[in-house]
Write a protein that holds these residues in place. Structure first.
Motif, PDB file in Angstrom:
ATOM      1  N   ILE A   1       0.837  -1.205   0.000  1.00 23.27           N
ATOM      2  CA  ILE A   1       0.000   0.000   0.000  1.00 23.27           C
ATOM      3  C   ILE A   1       0.872   1.256   0.000  1.00 23.27           C
ATOM      4  CG2 ILE A   1      -1.688   1.311   1.377  1.00 23.27           C
ATOM      5  CD1 ILE A   1      -2.843  -1.435   2.304  1.00 23.27           C
TER       6      ILE A   1
ATOM      7  N   ARG B   1      13.250   0.372   6.024  1.00 23.10           N
ATOM      8  CA  ARG B   1      14.117  -0.170   7.083  1.00 23.10           C
ATOM      9  C   ARG B   1      15.411  -0.724   6.520  1.00 23.10           C
ATOM     10  NH1 ARG B   1      10.755  -3.713  11.364  1.00 23.10           N
ATOM     11  NH2 ARG B   1       9.887  -4.617   9.472  1.00 23.10           N
TER      12      ARG B   1
ATOM     13  N   ASP C   1      13.711   2.949  11.436  1.00 27.93           N
ATOM     14  CA  ASP C   1      12.653   2.123  12.018  1.00 27.93           C
ATOM     15  C   ASP C   1      11.696   3.080  12.736  1.00 27.93           C
ATOM     16  OD1 ASP C   1      11.137   0.579  13.774  1.00 27.93           O
ATOM     17  OD2 ASP C   1      12.763  -0.828  14.180  1.00 27.93           O
TER      18      ASP C   1
ATOM     19  N   ASN D   1       2.092   5.011   7.183  1.00 26.29           N
ATOM     20  CA  ASN D   1       1.654   3.748   6.583  1.00 26.29           C
ATOM     21  C   ASN D   1       2.340   2.518   7.177  1.00 26.29           C
ATOM     22  OD1 ASN D   1       0.718   1.960   4.143  1.00 26.29           O
ATOM     23  ND2 ASN D   1       2.952   1.811   4.171  1.00 26.29           N
TER      24      ASN D   1
ATOM     25  N   TYR E   1      -3.025  -5.955  17.006  1.00 29.01           N
ATOM     26  CA  TYR E   1      -3.176  -5.146  15.789  1.00 29.01           C
ATOM     27  C   TYR E   1      -4.408  -4.231  15.888  1.00 29.01           C
ATOM     28  CZ  TYR E   1      -3.436  -4.306  10.693  1.00 29.01           C
ATOM     29  OH  TYR E   1      -3.482  -3.738   9.447  1.00 29.01           O
TER      30      TYR E   1
ATOM     31  N   ILE F   1      -6.879  -5.938   1.678  1.00 26.11           N
ATOM     32  CA  ILE F   1      -6.210  -5.453   0.477  1.00 26.11           C
ATOM     33  C   ILE F   1      -5.133  -6.475   0.081  1.00 26.11           C
ATOM     34  CG2 ILE F   1      -4.933  -3.499  -0.531  1.00 26.11           C
ATOM     35  CD1 ILE F   1      -7.742  -2.682   0.590  1.00 26.11           C
TER      36      ILE F   1
ATOM     37  N   THR G   1      -1.882  -7.624  -0.574  1.00 29.00           N
ATOM     38  CA  THR G   1      -0.459  -7.261  -0.415  1.00 29.00           C
ATOM     39  C   THR G   1       0.251  -8.427   0.256  1.00 29.00           C
ATOM     40  OG1 THR G   1      -0.665  -6.411   1.839  1.00 29.00           O
ATOM     41  CG2 THR G   1      -1.070  -4.816   0.065  1.00 29.00           C
TER      42      THR G   1
END
Ligand code: NDP
Length: 244
Positions: free
Chosen positions: A14, A34, A60, A87, A152, A185, A187
């Motif tokens: 994304i 990263r 990070d 994001n 999450y 989505i 990914t």
């Protein structure tokens, strides 16, 4: 001079599509990553292929010192950050009974504390400029919850509270802060799902398909544009109607 946008965790998925879509809209781009790898170099090439600048900054987001350093690097190069897209995000799924403390902490530290770290370093520049757009990538599970994702969901719900509070703090400076809540989505993050799991998920979505990275990026482009100048403190779902 082009406007500038910083997108965190933008080497793939994304974030990369948001960077490409904003590049097409004429923004000079800074992407945070990263590890330097092929994914990063490909993203940089594709963005530059749109005819804009692409600065890559290592760091990070869960480490405050990293975010402090890379935001300074962008300011030195571009002078200003007009749009920030928080994001970068991770999952460490598991039922609470089995979840290790580090799985909870890593997700909160990357998704929620990471959003704080980057925003905290960018906000002063936006305040001085008396304008800015901050777009935080949340998730529908931050609204509805999801078994196996207490860490999450908590991080993404936290992002919503953060978004609304900050929107109230900085509205008088013409800084608009919104959250985008994607559904499923396609990914690397959702690649772990088996084909039959994906089909079952698609059945529960009114539009009968998983979302594409473009579906999210187009909404972010709108929220970064002059067309959305009366929208702040909102959570906008992009989920094929999954949650209504
Ligand atoms: P990906 O796993 O494909 O990409 C995540 C990106 O974030 C990678 O570039 C990753 O880099 C980066 N990242 C992770 N941790 C850090 C960190 N600590 N510092 C800097 N960068 C980091 O995921 P998606 O593209 O699917 O997800 C993007 C965002 O959208 C996330 O916030 C996610 O939670 C959210 N989202 C995704 C949904 C989906 O269905 N895919 C649904 C709802 C929300 P690295 O290579 O170093 O890991």
């Amino acid at each position: 001079m082009n406007k500038t946008a910083l997108i965190t965790g933008a080497t793939r998925g994304i974030g990369k599509q948001i960077a490409l879509t904003l590049a097409e809209a004429g923004f000079d781009i800074a992407i945070n990553y990263r590890k330097d790898n092929e994914e990063l170099q490909n993203a940089k090439k594709e963005i530059e292929g749109k005819g804009v600048k692409c600065l890559t900054v290592q760091g990070d987001v869960s480490k405050y010192e990293d975010t402090e350093r890379f935001v300074k690097e962008i300011i030195e190069e571009y002078g200003q950050i007009d749009v920030l897209v928080n994001n970068a995000g991770i999952t460490r799924d598991g039922l609470l009974m089995r979840m290790k403390p580090e799985d909870f902490n890593d997700v909160i530290n990357t998704n929620l504390v990471g959003t704080f770290n980057v925003t905290k370093n960018v906000i002063n520049y936006m305040m001085k400029a008396k304008q800015g757009r901050i777009i935080n990538i949340s998730s529908v599970v931050g609204i509805a919850g999801n078994a196996g994702q207490t860490n999450y969901s908590a991080s993404k719900a936290g992002i919503i509270g953060f978004t609304k509070s900050l929107a109230k703090e900085v509205a008088s400076r013409n800084i608009l802060v919104n959250a985008v809540a994607p559904g499923f989505i396609e990914t690397k993050m959702t690649e772990v799902l088996k084909e039959n799991q994906k089909e079952n998920i698609a059945k529960t979505i009114p539009l009968k398909r998983m979302g594409k990275v473009e579906d999210v990026a187009n909404l972010v482009k709108f929220l970064a544009s002059d067309e959305s100048s009366y929208i702040t403190g909102q959570v906008i779902n992009v989920d094929g109607g999954m949650l209504m």
